[in-house]
Design an enzyme around this catalytic site. Structure first.
Site, mmCIF file in Angstrom:
data_model
loop_
_atom_site.group_PDB
_atom_site.id
_atom_site.type_symbol
_atom_site.label_atom_id
_atom_site.label_comp_id
_atom_site.label_asym_id
_atom_site.label_seq_id
_atom_site.Cartn_x
_atom_site.Cartn_y
_atom_site.Cartn_z
ATOM 1 N N GLY A 11 0.654 -1.155 0.053
ATOM 2 C CA GLY A 11 0.164 0.028 -0.019
ATOM 3 C C GLY A 11 0.843 1.180 -0.080
ATOM 4 O O GLY A 11 2.024 1.388 -0.031
ATOM 5 N N LEU A 39 -4.876 -10.523 6.546
ATOM 6 C CA LEU A 39 -5.594 -9.729 7.450
ATOM 7 C C LEU A 39 -7.147 -10.192 7.498
ATOM 8 O O LEU A 39 -7.775 -9.977 8.013
ATOM 9 C CB LEU A 39 -5.732 -8.174 7.249
ATOM 10 C CG LEU A 39 -4.304 -7.551 7.461
ATOM 11 C CD1 LEU A 39 -4.316 -6.105 7.436
ATOM 12 C CD2 LEU A 39 -3.463 -7.770 8.760
ATOM 13 N N THR A 64 -9.742 -0.322 2.727
ATOM 14 C CA THR A 64 -10.148 0.978 2.471
ATOM 15 C C THR A 64 -10.711 1.331 1.334
ATOM 16 O O THR A 64 -11.046 2.592 1.082
ATOM 17 C CB THR A 64 -8.547 1.615 2.158
ATOM 18 O OG1 THR A 64 -8.064 1.069 1.162
ATOM 19 C CG2 THR A 64 -7.714 1.576 3.454
ATOM 20 N N TYR A 127 -17.114 1.909 6.348
ATOM 21 C CA TYR A 127 -15.626 1.817 6.384
ATOM 22 C C TYR A 127 -15.260 2.603 7.703
ATOM 23 O O TYR A 127 -14.454 2.087 8.630
ATOM 24 C CB TYR A 127 -14.994 2.731 5.271
ATOM 25 C CG TYR A 127 -13.600 3.205 5.606
ATOM 26 C CD1 TYR A 127 -12.779 2.153 5.517
ATOM 27 C CD2 TYR A 127 -13.175 4.530 5.610
ATOM 28 C CE1 TYR A 127 -11.205 2.592 5.708
ATOM 29 C CE2 TYR A 127 -11.683 4.659 5.925
ATOM 30 C CZ TYR A 127 -10.918 3.767 6.070
ATOM 31 O OH TYR A 127 -9.495 4.061 6.046
ATOM 32 N N LYS A 131 -13.414 0.950 11.064
ATOM 33 C CA LYS A 131 -12.275 1.331 11.622
ATOM 34 C C LYS A 131 -12.396 1.924 13.004
ATOM 35 O O LYS A 131 -11.429 1.535 13.773
ATOM 36 C CB LYS A 131 -11.745 2.689 10.638
ATOM 37 C CG LYS A 131 -11.078 2.152 9.192
ATOM 38 C CD LYS A 131 -9.991 1.500 9.447
ATOM 39 C CE LYS A 131 -8.720 2.075 9.522
ATOM 40 N NZ LYS A 131 -7.400 1.315 9.471
ATOM 41 N N TRP A 152 -6.745 11.805 4.080
ATOM 42 C CA TRP A 152 -6.556 11.966 2.541
ATOM 43 C C TRP A 152 -5.138 11.422 2.074
ATOM 44 O O TRP A 152 -4.446 12.417 1.519
ATOM 45 C CB TRP A 152 -6.907 13.718 2.259
ATOM 46 C CG TRP A 152 -8.086 14.333 2.760
ATOM 47 C CD1 TRP A 152 -9.345 13.430 3.533
ATOM 48 C CD2 TRP A 152 -8.602 15.294 2.466
ATOM 49 N NE1 TRP A 152 -10.204 14.504 3.549
ATOM 50 C CE2 TRP A 152 -10.090 15.357 3.097
ATOM 51 C CE3 TRP A 152 -8.387 16.531 1.619
ATOM 52 C CZ2 TRP A 152 -10.910 16.501 2.591
ATOM 53 C CZ3 TRP A 152 -9.058 17.446 1.395
ATOM 54 C CH2 TRP A 152 -10.205 17.433 1.928
#
Length: 281
Positions: A11, A39, A64, A127, A131, A152
Site C-alpha cells: 500500500g 488480515l 480502504t 468503512y 475502523k 486523505w
C-alpha cells in the site's frame, strides 16, 4: 536486532516505509503483503505472527475501499476490526510495540473546528464504523498500543486522489471536484517518517494521535494546488457533494488537530503544499 513487521506492505504507507527502511538498518524490516500477513484470514494471521515473531508492528494494512465497504460489510469488519483485535492481543501477550493506522472517517463531519483526539466519534459509513470498532478493540486488547488517525492519504505509490487528478487533468479540458468536504491531505512519506520517529524516540506513550499535513482545504482546493504545481491547462470547477453522489457518505469536515503528536514526539508536520511539491519533482 529488533524486527519490525509492516502489514499492508504494497500500500501507499507500506511502500513509503520500504523507501525509508534502508536508512534505519538497525532494524530488521519484514514487509508483509496479503500472503505474509493475511488480515482476512484470522487463523492464518495468528500463525504468521507466531512465525515472524516481530518486536514492533506497524499495522498499515486495512480495507480502504470506502464505497465498496457499503456492500462488503463483513469483509471490511474482518480486516479493520477482527484482524486488528487479533494483532493487538498478540502484541499484548508477546510484549510487542504496536502502531496501528486509523482514519478521520471515524468522525461524522459536524465539527467546525479541528478535531483533537478526544473529539466525539460517530462514523457515517461502514468503512468508518469498521475502523472505529478496530480502534476500540485495539486499545481494549492492548492498552500500550499507539493509534494514528490520518486523512486523505496520497503518495507516489498506489491509487490516490493526486494520481487520479494528474491523469484527468492531462486527459480532459474540464473537470469538477467536490468543494464542501474540508480536511487536510497526508503525504504518506511524512506519516511513515513520523512512525519511525516514534519508535526512535526514548519514550512510548500509548493512546490515539492525529497526523495529517498542515492546512485546511477542500478537495476542490487540493485539486487546484495539483493543477498549479503540475502546470495543467484543465479547468477545475467546484461542485457540492450532492452533485456527486457516492454509495458511502463522507464527513463534510474532518480536519485533524496535530498538537498532541507534535508536543509529545516532536514530529515534523509540513504544510500540505510543501509535501505535494515532492510528487512533482
Amino acid at each position: 536486532m529488533r524486527k519490525i513487521l509492516v502489514t499492508g506492505a504494497t500500500g501507499q504507507l507500506g511502500s513509503e516505509l520500504s523507501v525509508l527502511a534502508p536508512s534505519y538498518c538497525q532494524y530488521e524490516w519484514i514487509f508483509a503483503d496479503r500472503t505474509k500477513a493475511s488480515l482476512d484470514n484470522l487463523e492464518m494471521l495468528q500463525s504468521q505472527l507466531e512465525e515472524i515473531c516481530p518486536d514492533i508492528i506497524f499495522n498499515c494494512g486495512a480495507y480502504t475501499a470506502v464505497d465498496k465497504a457499503e456492500s462488503e460489510r463483513d469483509l471490511a469488519f474482518r480486516i479493520n476490526h477482527e484482524a486488528v483485535k487479533l494483532i493487538a492481543k498478540y502484541c499484548a501477550e508477546h510484549d510487542v510495540k504496536l502502531i496501528h493506522i486509523s482514519t478521520d472517517y471515524v468522525f461524522d463531519g459536524s465539527s467546525s473546528v479541528a478535531l483533537n483526539e478526544e473529539a466525539k466519534t460517530s462514523p457515517i459509513n461502514v468503512y468508518g464504523e469498521s475502523k472505529l470498532t478496530g480502534e476500540i478493540a485495539c486499545l481494549k486488547e492492548n492498552r500500550e498500543s499507539i493509534i494514528i488517525r490520518t486523512s486523505w492519504v496520497y503518495s507516489k505509490f498506489g491509487n490516490n486522489f493526486v494520481k487520479t487528478m494528474q491523469r484527468l487533468m492531462q486527459e480532459k479540458d474540464e473537470i469538477n471536484v467536490v468543494n464542501d468536504q474540508i480536511g487536510s491531505p497526508t503525504y504518506a512519506a511524512d506519516l511513515a517518517q513520523a512512525m519511525i520517529d516514534i519508535i526512535e524516540s526514548s519514550k512510548w506513550i500509548p493512546g490515539i494521535y492525529n497526523y495529517s499535513n498542515e492546512g485546511e482545504i477542500s478537495w476542490h482546493e487540493f485539486a487546484l494546488s495539483i493543477k498549479e504545481l503540475g502546470n495543467y491547462n484543465c479547468k477545475v470547477g467546484g461542485i457540492p457533494s450532492l452533485s456527486y453522489p457516492t454509495p458511502a457518505k463522507r464527513p463534510s469536515f474532518s480536519l485533524l488537530n496535530k498538537e498532541k503528536i507534535k508536543k509529545i514526539y516532536n514530529v515534523d508536520v509540513p504544510h500540505y503544499k510543501e509535501s505535494l511539491k515532492k510528487i512533482f519533482v
